[in-house]
Design an enzyme around this catalytic site. Structure first.
Site, mmCIF file in Angstrom:
data_model
loop_
_atom_site.group_PDB
_atom_site.id
_atom_site.type_symbol
_atom_site.label_atom_id
_atom_site.label_comp_id
_atom_site.label_asym_id
_atom_site.label_seq_id
_atom_site.Cartn_x
_atom_site.Cartn_y
_atom_site.Cartn_z
ATOM 1 N N SER A 213 -0.630 6.872 2.108
ATOM 2 C CA SER A 213 -0.947 5.451 2.250
ATOM 3 C C SER A 213 -1.094 5.021 3.707
ATOM 4 C CB SER A 213 0.152 4.603 1.594
ATOM 5 O OG SER A 213 1.348 4.685 2.339
ATOM 6 N N GLY B 133 11.834 -5.375 5.862
ATOM 7 C CA GLY B 133 10.862 -5.359 4.771
ATOM 8 C C GLY B 133 9.876 -6.508 4.894
ATOM 9 N N ASP C 266 8.335 4.464 7.707
ATOM 10 C CA ASP C 266 7.779 5.578 8.493
ATOM 11 C C ASP C 266 6.507 5.141 9.207
ATOM 12 O OD1 ASP C 266 9.812 7.317 7.668
ATOM 13 O OD2 ASP C 266 8.704 7.881 5.863
ATOM 14 N N GLY D 249 9.890 -8.970 8.036
ATOM 15 C CA GLY D 249 9.572 -8.587 9.399
ATOM 16 C C GLY D 249 10.536 -7.589 9.995
#
Length: 192
Positions: free
Chosen positions: A166, A84, A114, A87
């Site tokens: 996004s 997250g 993803d 890194g």
């Protein structure tokens, strides 16, 4: 696999969709034996590990490095563990690298993993790395570049709402060298 292509597997575990943690562990174990590239989040790593994390911190990098090495012995040639905002770790039999997350102000983290994995696969194809044996020839610098690029793409993805919607455009992704230089400048400013 029969034609010599790279097989990648992204755990993407959603525990509420499973009957039990044992089912999750068994399914992940079967998948990792067939995958050339395995990507897990730090939380998903807990599901696949046969030894428990001695630390209460799921982001314990020493434990994750040890786990990554163990996973490499079970089949994959490249293991990626995403952390997250902290890194990611990328490991092959020859090299281990840690990459930092891109400094962004996140709005929605849906789909970041993803985006990260898609960027890894995109970059591997761009570099001509298309067979499992090609993964063995990745240098430490190659891994670092792969991870940094993927962190950049994932970072862009969390600055917008939604999963797939996004994902950054190729126009934004092609700005990576510009952002990379900016990131080095910012890193130098923060240290000085």
């Amino acid at each position: 696999r029969q034609v010599g292509s790279i097989v990648s597997f992204d755990g993407n575990v959603r525990p509420t969709l499973w009957a039990s943690y044992i089912d999750i562990r068994n399914t992940l174990a079967k998948a990792l034996e067939r995958a050339d590239i395995l990507k897990l989040s730090a939380e998903e790593a807990e599901f696949i590990s046969e030894q428990s994390n001695p630390s209460t911190n799921p982001l314990d990098k020493n434990w994750l490095h040890t786990l990554g090495k163990t996973l490499l012995e079970r089949g994959p040639r490249l293991v990626i563990i995403t952390l997250g905002a902290h890194g990611a770790l990328l490991l092959t039999a020859r090299h281990q690298v840690e990459v930092s997350a891109w400094p962004v102000r996140p709005i929605d983290t849906t789909g970041a993993g993803d985006a990260f994995m898609g960027a890894i696969l995109h970059k591997l194809v761009q570099q001509g790395c298309t067979t499992p044996s090609d993964l063995l020839s990745l240098s430490e610098q190659d891994l670092s570049n792969l991870g940094s690029f993927a962190a950049f793409v994932a970072g862009l993805s969390v600055t917008s709402y939604g999963g797939i919607s996004s994902f950054p455009s190729m126009y934004e992704v092609n700005d990576f060298p510009t952002y990379q230089e900016r990131g080095k400048e910012q890193s130098g400013d923060m240290q000085g």
